[in-house]
Write an enzyme that holds these catalytic residues in place. Structure first.
Site, PDB file in Angstrom:
ATOM      1  N   ASN A   9      21.275  22.039  10.427  1.00 26.68           N
ATOM      2  CA  ASN A   9      22.724  22.748   9.886  1.00 26.68           C
ATOM      3  C   ASN A   9      22.393  23.774   8.978  1.00 26.68           C
ATOM      4  O   ASN A   9      21.746  23.408   7.716  1.00 26.68           O
ATOM      5  CB  ASN A   9      23.437  21.302   9.612  1.00 26.68           C
ATOM      6  CG  ASN A   9      24.758  21.881   8.720  1.00 26.68           C
ATOM      7  OD1 ASN A   9      25.232  23.144   8.854  1.00 26.68           O
ATOM      8  ND2 ASN A   9      25.460  20.891   8.052  1.00 26.68           N
ATOM      9  N   LYS A  11      24.123  25.438   7.371  1.00 29.22           N
ATOM     10  CA  LYS A  11      25.478  25.730   6.431  1.00 29.22           C
ATOM     11  C   LYS A  11      25.634  27.273   6.003  1.00 29.22           C
ATOM     12  O   LYS A  11      25.318  28.129   7.129  1.00 29.22           O
ATOM     13  CB  LYS A  11      25.042  24.932   5.198  1.00 29.22           C
ATOM     14  CG  LYS A  11      24.603  23.515   5.596  1.00 29.22           C
ATOM     15  CD  LYS A  11      24.714  22.478   4.373  1.00 29.22           C
ATOM     16  CE  LYS A  11      24.540  21.184   4.770  1.00 29.22           C
ATOM     17  NZ  LYS A  11      24.549  20.061   3.547  1.00 29.22           N
ATOM     18  N   HIS A  97      31.787  17.638   9.360  1.00 33.01           N
ATOM     19  CA  HIS A  97      30.862  17.322   8.303  1.00 33.01           C
ATOM     20  C   HIS A  97      31.622  17.008   6.883  1.00 33.01           C
ATOM     21  O   HIS A  97      32.583  17.404   6.589  1.00 33.01           O
ATOM     22  CB  HIS A  97      30.064  18.756   8.335  1.00 33.01           C
ATOM     23  CG  HIS A  97      28.911  18.671   7.273  1.00 33.01           C
ATOM     24  ND1 HIS A  97      29.102  18.614   5.914  1.00 33.01           N
ATOM     25  CD2 HIS A  97      27.540  18.320   7.582  1.00 33.01           C
ATOM     26  CE1 HIS A  97      27.827  18.595   5.312  1.00 33.01           C
ATOM     27  NE2 HIS A  97      26.981  18.202   6.068  1.00 33.01           N
ATOM     28  N   GLU A  99      31.290  18.124   4.032  1.00 31.34           N
ATOM     29  CA  GLU A  99      31.802  19.547   3.429  1.00 31.34           C
ATOM     30  C   GLU A  99      33.024  19.936   3.889  1.00 31.34           C
ATOM     31  O   GLU A  99      33.895  20.529   3.428  1.00 31.34           O
ATOM     32  CB  GLU A  99      30.610  20.527   3.499  1.00 31.34           C
ATOM     33  CG  GLU A  99      29.450  19.753   2.333  1.00 31.34           C
ATOM     34  CD  GLU A  99      28.078  20.614   2.911  1.00 31.34           C
ATOM     35  OE1 GLU A  99      27.912  21.407   3.732  1.00 31.34           O
ATOM     36  OE2 GLU A  99      27.242  19.864   2.632  1.00 31.34           O
ATOM     37  N   GLU A 169      26.111  10.358   7.971  1.00 33.82           N
ATOM     38  CA  GLU A 169      25.462  10.962   6.511  1.00 33.82           C
ATOM     39  C   GLU A 169      26.449  10.634   5.550  1.00 33.82           C
ATOM     40  O   GLU A 169      27.462  11.083   5.151  1.00 33.82           O
ATOM     41  CB  GLU A 169      25.931  12.779   6.819  1.00 33.82           C
ATOM     42  CG  GLU A 169      25.289  13.259   7.933  1.00 33.82           C
ATOM     43  CD  GLU A 169      25.300  14.830   8.047  1.00 33.82           C
ATOM     44  OE1 GLU A 169      23.939  15.282   7.900  1.00 33.82           O
ATOM     45  OE2 GLU A 169      26.387  15.340   7.616  1.00 33.82           O
ATOM     46  N   GLY A 175      22.029  16.830   0.282  1.00 35.92           N
ATOM     47  CA  GLY A 175      21.584  17.880  -0.785  1.00 35.92           C
ATOM     48  C   GLY A 175      21.378  17.214  -1.892  1.00 35.92           C
ATOM     49  O   GLY A 175      21.386  18.126  -2.945  1.00 35.92           O
ATOM     50  N   SER A 215      19.310  14.452   3.186  1.00 34.72           N
ATOM     51  CA  SER A 215      17.842  14.665   2.353  1.00 34.72           C
ATOM     52  C   SER A 215      16.759  14.117   3.223  1.00 34.72           C
ATOM     53  O   SER A 215      15.746  13.672   2.791  1.00 34.72           O
ATOM     54  CB  SER A 215      17.846  14.133   1.075  1.00 34.72           C
ATOM     55  OG  SER A 215      18.936  14.689   0.056  1.00 34.72           O
TER      56      SER A 215
HETATM   57  P1  PGA Z   1      20.511  17.797   3.544  1.00 34.32           P
HETATM   58  O1  PGA Z   1      22.057  17.956   4.380  1.00 34.32           O
HETATM   59  O2  PGA Z   1      19.561  17.456   4.357  1.00 34.32           O
HETATM   60  O3  PGA Z   1      20.443  19.139   2.590  1.00 34.32           O
HETATM   61  O4  PGA Z   1      20.815  16.592   2.366  1.00 34.32           O
HETATM   62  C1  PGA Z   1      22.171  17.370   5.270  1.00 34.32           C
HETATM   63  C2  PGA Z   1      23.617  17.925   5.919  1.00 34.32           C
HETATM   64  O5  PGA Z   1      24.469  18.101   5.140  1.00 34.32           O
HETATM   65  O6  PGA Z   1      23.605  17.791   7.387  1.00 34.32           O
END
Ligand code: PGA
Length: 252
Positions: A9, A11, A97, A99, A169, A175, A215
Site C-alpha cells: 500500500n 499510500k 483502511h 486511515e 491491521e 506506521g 509495520s
Molecule cells: P505500515 O502500514 O506497514 O507502514 O505499518 C501498513 C498499512 O497501513 O497498510
C-alpha cells in the site's frame, strides 16, 4: 486453497515517475522468481494507477486501488468509481483502511456499500479492519474486529467471498514501528477464520486469505508469515523500497 499475498500500500507516496520506476524494479526482480501460490500486489495513488497497471500487465505483479466511491457516477467531486478503476485495468481495491476510517469518516455502513459496488463491478476487495490501542488495552479487540467484519461483509452471500481478501491491521501497529507479536497476529487471525466459518462454513473460512498489516518489514516478516492463519501482509512503509518489498515476497 487460499493464496499467500504480499500487498504494498503506497499510500500518498510516489509521484508518477517514482511509481513507474518502483513497479519496474519490482517486476524486474520478480521476473525469474517462481511464485507458486503467492500473489504480489501494489497499490499506487489514483494518478499513477493507469500507468502502473499498464507496466504491470503480463508480469507477476497485480495492481490495486487504495479506495473508491460507492456510487456509479455523478456529482461526487474528487471521487473515483469502481467502473473507472476497471476502465484503467485495475481489478482489486483496498477498502476500509484505518486511515480512511479515521481521517475520511468512512463508516461501516459506507464500507458495506463500497464492498457491494466493488463486487458488482467484479473488483476483488482487500477489506481492512483492526482495533485501536485502547480497544486492545481494554480487551475489546476481538469484539471490535468482529463488528467491523460483520458490518462490512456479513451481508454477502458465501459465493461473494471468492473475491474477498481480509487484512487485519491493528491501528496501534500501523506506521509506528510497533508490530503485533506473531502470537498476537495468529490469535486474531484464527479468531477471524472462526467467525467466518461460524457465519458461512469451514470451506469459505479456509479459502479466504487473511493478511496482517502493521509495520511488517524484512526483519519480522518471516516469523509473522509462518503462522498458520497468517496468509501474508498488507505493507505500508516497507513497500516503498523495491529491495525490502522483494525480501517480504521471499519471506514465505
Ligand atoms: P505500515 O502500514 O506497514 O507502514 O505499518 C501498513 C498499512 O497501513 O497498510
Amino acid at each position: 486453497m487460499r493464496k499467500q499475498i504480499v500487498a504494498g500500500n503506497w499510500k500518498m507516496n510516489n509521484d508518477l515517475d517514482a511509481s513507474k520506476s518502483l513497479v519496474k524494479k519490482i517486476t524486474k526482480k520478480l521476473k525469474k522468481k517462481s511464485l507458486k501460490d503467492t500473489r504480489v500486489i501494489v497499490a499506487p495513488t489514483f494518478v499513477s494507477l493507469q500507468k502502473v497497471a499498464y507496466k504491470a500487465k503480463g508480469t507477476k505483479v497485480e495492481v490495486a486501488a487504495q479506495n473508491m466511491h460507492q456510487a456509479k457516477s455523478g456529482a461526487f467531486t474528487g471521487e473515483i468509481s469502481a467502473e473507472m478503476l476497471k476502465s484503467v485495468g485495475v481489478n482489486i481495491v483496498i477498502l476500509g483502511h484505518s486511515e480512511r476510517r479515521e481521517y475520511f469518516g468512512e463508516t461501516d455502513v459506507i464500507l458495506a456499500e463500497k464492498v457491494n459496488a466493488a463486487l458488482e463491478n467484479k473488483l476483488e476487495v482487500i477489506f481492512c479492519f483492526g482495533e485501536v490501542l485502547e480497544d486492545r488495552k481494554s480487551e475489546k479487540h476481538f469484539s471490535v474486529v468482529e463488528s467491523q467484519i460483520k458490518n462490512g461483509l456479513f451481508h454477502l452471500e458465501a459465493s461473494a467471498w471468492d473475491n474477498i481478501i481480509l487484512a487485519y491491521e491493528p491501528v496501534w501497529a500501523i506506521g509506528t514501528g510497533e508490530t503485533a507479536s506473531p502470537e498476537q497476529a495468529q490469535e486474531m487471525h484464527a479468531f477471524i477464520r472462526k467467525i467466518v466459518a461460524d457465519k458461512y462454513n469451514q470451506e469459505v473460512a479456509n479459502n479466504v486469505s487473511i493478511l496482517y498489516g502493521g509495520s511488517v518489514k524484512p526483519s519480522n516478516a518471516k516469523e509473522i508469515f509462518s503462522k498458520e492463519d497468517v496468509d501474508g501482509g498488507l505493507i505500508g512503509g516497507a513497500a516503498l523500497n523495491a529491495d525490502d518489498f522483494i525480501e517480504l515476497v521471499k519471506s514465505f
